[in-house]
Scaffold this motif. Structure first.
Motif, PDB file in Angstrom:
ATOM      1  N   MET A  32       0.823  -1.208   0.000  1.00 43.86           N
ATOM      2  CA  MET A  32       0.000   0.000   0.000  1.00 43.86           C
ATOM      3  C   MET A  32       0.860   1.263   0.000  1.00 43.86           C
ATOM      4  N   LEU A  33       1.959   1.244   0.761  1.00 46.59           N
ATOM      5  CA  LEU A  33       2.853   2.403   0.756  1.00 46.59           C
ATOM      6  C   LEU A  33       3.470   2.620  -0.626  1.00 46.59           C
ATOM      7  N   ILE A  34       3.866   1.553  -1.281  1.00 43.29           N
ATOM      8  CA  ILE A  34       4.418   1.677  -2.632  1.00 43.29           C
ATOM      9  C   ILE A  34       3.377   2.290  -3.560  1.00 43.29           C
ATOM     10  N   SER A  35       2.147   1.823  -3.469  1.00 46.06           N
ATOM     11  CA  SER A  35       1.076   2.354  -4.313  1.00 46.06           C
ATOM     12  C   SER A  35       0.838   3.841  -4.042  1.00 46.06           C
ATOM     13  N   MET A  36       0.644   4.185  -2.784  1.00 44.79           N
ATOM     14  CA  MET A  36       0.315   5.575  -2.454  1.00 44.79           C
ATOM     15  C   MET A  36       1.479   6.524  -2.712  1.00 44.79           C
ATOM     16  N   LEU A  37       2.670   6.155  -2.253  1.00 46.51           N
ATOM     17  CA  LEU A  37       3.816   7.043  -2.453  1.00 46.51           C
ATOM     18  C   LEU A  37       4.239   7.092  -3.912  1.00 46.51           C
ATOM     19  N   GLY A  38       4.019   6.006  -4.639  1.00 44.00           N
ATOM     20  CA  GLY A  38       4.273   6.011  -6.084  1.00 44.00           C
ATOM     21  C   GLY A  38       3.385   7.027  -6.785  1.00 44.00           C
ATOM     22  N   PHE A  39       2.104   7.052  -6.410  1.00 40.81           N
ATOM     23  CA  PHE A  39       1.193   8.035  -6.990  1.00 40.81           C
ATOM     24  C   PHE A  39       1.633   9.453  -6.644  1.00 40.81           C
ATOM     25  N   VAL A  40       2.049   9.660  -5.409  1.00 34.14           N
ATOM     26  CA  VAL A  40       2.518  10.985  -4.990  1.00 34.14           C
ATOM     27  C   VAL A  40       3.723  11.404  -5.826  1.00 34.14           C
ATOM     28  N   MET A  41       4.687  10.506  -5.996  1.00 36.74           N
ATOM     29  CA  MET A  41       5.891  10.841  -6.768  1.00 36.74           C
ATOM     30  C   MET A  41       5.547  11.148  -8.229  1.00 36.74           C
ATOM     31  N   ILE A  42       4.685  10.349  -8.827  1.00 30.81           N
ATOM     32  CA  ILE A  42       4.274  10.596 -10.218  1.00 30.81           C
ATOM     33  C   ILE A  42       3.590  11.960 -10.311  1.00 30.81           C
ATOM     34  N   SER A  43       2.756  12.272  -9.346  1.00 28.87           N
ATOM     35  CA  SER A  43       2.006  13.538  -9.361  1.00 28.87           C
ATOM     36  C   SER A  43       2.904  14.742  -9.164  1.00 28.87           C
ATOM     37  N   VAL A  44       3.872  14.629  -8.264  1.00 28.07           N
ATOM     38  CA  VAL A  44       4.749  15.751  -7.959  1.00 28.07           C
ATOM     39  C   VAL A  44       5.588  16.133  -9.170  1.00 28.07           C
ATOM     40  N   TRP A  45       5.974  15.168  -9.968  1.00 27.44           N
ATOM     41  CA  TRP A  45       6.872  15.420 -11.100  1.00 27.44           C
ATOM     42  C   TRP A  45       6.175  15.969 -12.335  1.00 27.44           C
ATOM     43  N   GLN A  46       4.854  16.121 -12.283  1.00 29.54           N
ATOM     44  CA  GLN A  46       4.125  16.569 -13.470  1.00 29.54           C
ATOM     45  C   GLN A  46       3.093  17.629 -13.096  1.00 29.54           C
ATOM     46  N   PRO A  47       2.742  18.470 -14.057  1.00 28.78           N
ATOM     47  CA  PRO A  47       1.645  19.401 -13.792  1.00 28.78           C
ATOM     48  C   PRO A  47       0.350  18.596 -13.611  1.00 28.78           C
ATOM     49  N   HIS A  48      -0.517  19.049 -12.706  1.00 25.79           N
ATOM     50  CA  HIS A  48      -1.777  18.340 -12.493  1.00 25.79           C
ATOM     51  C   HIS A  48      -2.832  19.314 -11.983  1.00 25.79           C
ATOM     52  N   GLY A  49      -4.068  18.869 -12.073  1.00 26.55           N
ATOM     53  CA  GLY A  49      -5.185  19.696 -11.644  1.00 26.55           C
ATOM     54  C   GLY A  49      -5.566  19.443 -10.199  1.00 26.55           C
ATOM     55  N   ALA A  50      -6.663  20.079  -9.811  1.00 29.01           N
ATOM     56  CA  ALA A  50      -7.134  20.005  -8.429  1.00 29.01           C
ATOM     57  C   ALA A  50      -7.543  18.592  -8.034  1.00 29.01           C
ATOM     58  N   ALA A  51      -8.128  17.835  -8.957  1.00 30.17           N
ATOM     59  CA  ALA A  51      -8.577  16.480  -8.631  1.00 30.17           C
ATOM     60  C   ALA A  51      -7.390  15.593  -8.249  1.00 30.17           C
ATOM     61  N   VAL A  52      -6.315  15.676  -9.017  1.00 32.84           N
ATOM     62  CA  VAL A  52      -5.119  14.881  -8.710  1.00 32.84           C
ATOM     63  C   VAL A  52      -4.479  15.381  -7.417  1.00 32.84           C
ATOM     64  N   ALA A  53      -4.458  16.686  -7.206  1.00 35.79           N
ATOM     65  CA  ALA A  53      -3.881  17.239  -5.980  1.00 35.79           C
ATOM     66  C   ALA A  53      -4.634  16.733  -4.758  1.00 35.79           C
ATOM     67  N   ARG A  54      -5.946  16.649  -4.853  1.00 35.92           N
ATOM     68  CA  ARG A  54      -6.751  16.161  -3.729  1.00 35.92           C
ATOM     69  C   ARG A  54      -6.403  14.703  -3.407  1.00 35.92           C
ATOM     70  N   VAL A  55      -6.319  13.864  -4.436  1.00 37.73           N
ATOM     71  CA  VAL A  55      -5.960  12.458  -4.230  1.00 37.73           C
ATOM     72  C   VAL A  55      -4.540  12.352  -3.676  1.00 37.73           C
TER      73      VAL A  55
END
Length: 132
Positions: free
Chosen positions: A84-107
């Motif tokens: 679960m940590l790999i899944s959640m932190l993986g999503f965080v890392m992918i999100s941080v490295w790219q521009p994203h909208g409010a929906a992704v920021a909330r997740v």
């Protein structure tokens, strides 16, 4: 309430909360409208993105189930918690490295908070086995 009982309660709480968080996207299996409402996004025309998002919902359902089982079965906690940590932190890392909208920021923020809670739960779970 003794310390061991309190610690066990906190560990179970961490797994239960992260399990419930991962159950919520499972409703997306019921179709496009629920997916779009849950993520505050428009999935475009066609079914390809809907299918991918429904598969994501299914995988989250599996993670949620494993996390909820780990509430009651301590031997599941390390492998489930790490996954679960790999899944959640993986999503965080992918999100941080790219521009994203409010929906992704909330997740992303939900995943950061859930990761911290689960990491504390895992540390409390292994603490009795550590010798400092």
């Amino acid at each position: 309430m003794n310390t061991r009982h309190w610690t066990e309660w906190l560990v179970r709480f961490a797994f239960a909360v992260t399990g419930v968080i991962h159950l919520l996207p499972l409703a997306g299996l019921l179709g496009r409208p629920l997916l779009e409402r849950a993520y505050s996004i428009h999935l475009g025309e066609g079914q390809d993105l809907v299918i991918l998002m429904q598969h994501r919902a299914l995988l989250f359902g599996l993670l949620a189930t494993a996390s909820l089982v780990a509430v009651g079965i301590p031997s599941w906690r390390m492998p489930v918690g790490i996954g679960m940590l790999i899944s959640m932190l993986g999503f965080v890392m992918i999100s941080v490295w790219q521009p994203h909208g409010a929906a992704v920021a909330r997740v992303m923020w939900v995943d950061i908070i859930a990761s911290l809670l689960l990491a504390i739960g895992l540390l409390l779970h292994i603490k009795p086995r550590l010798s400092f």
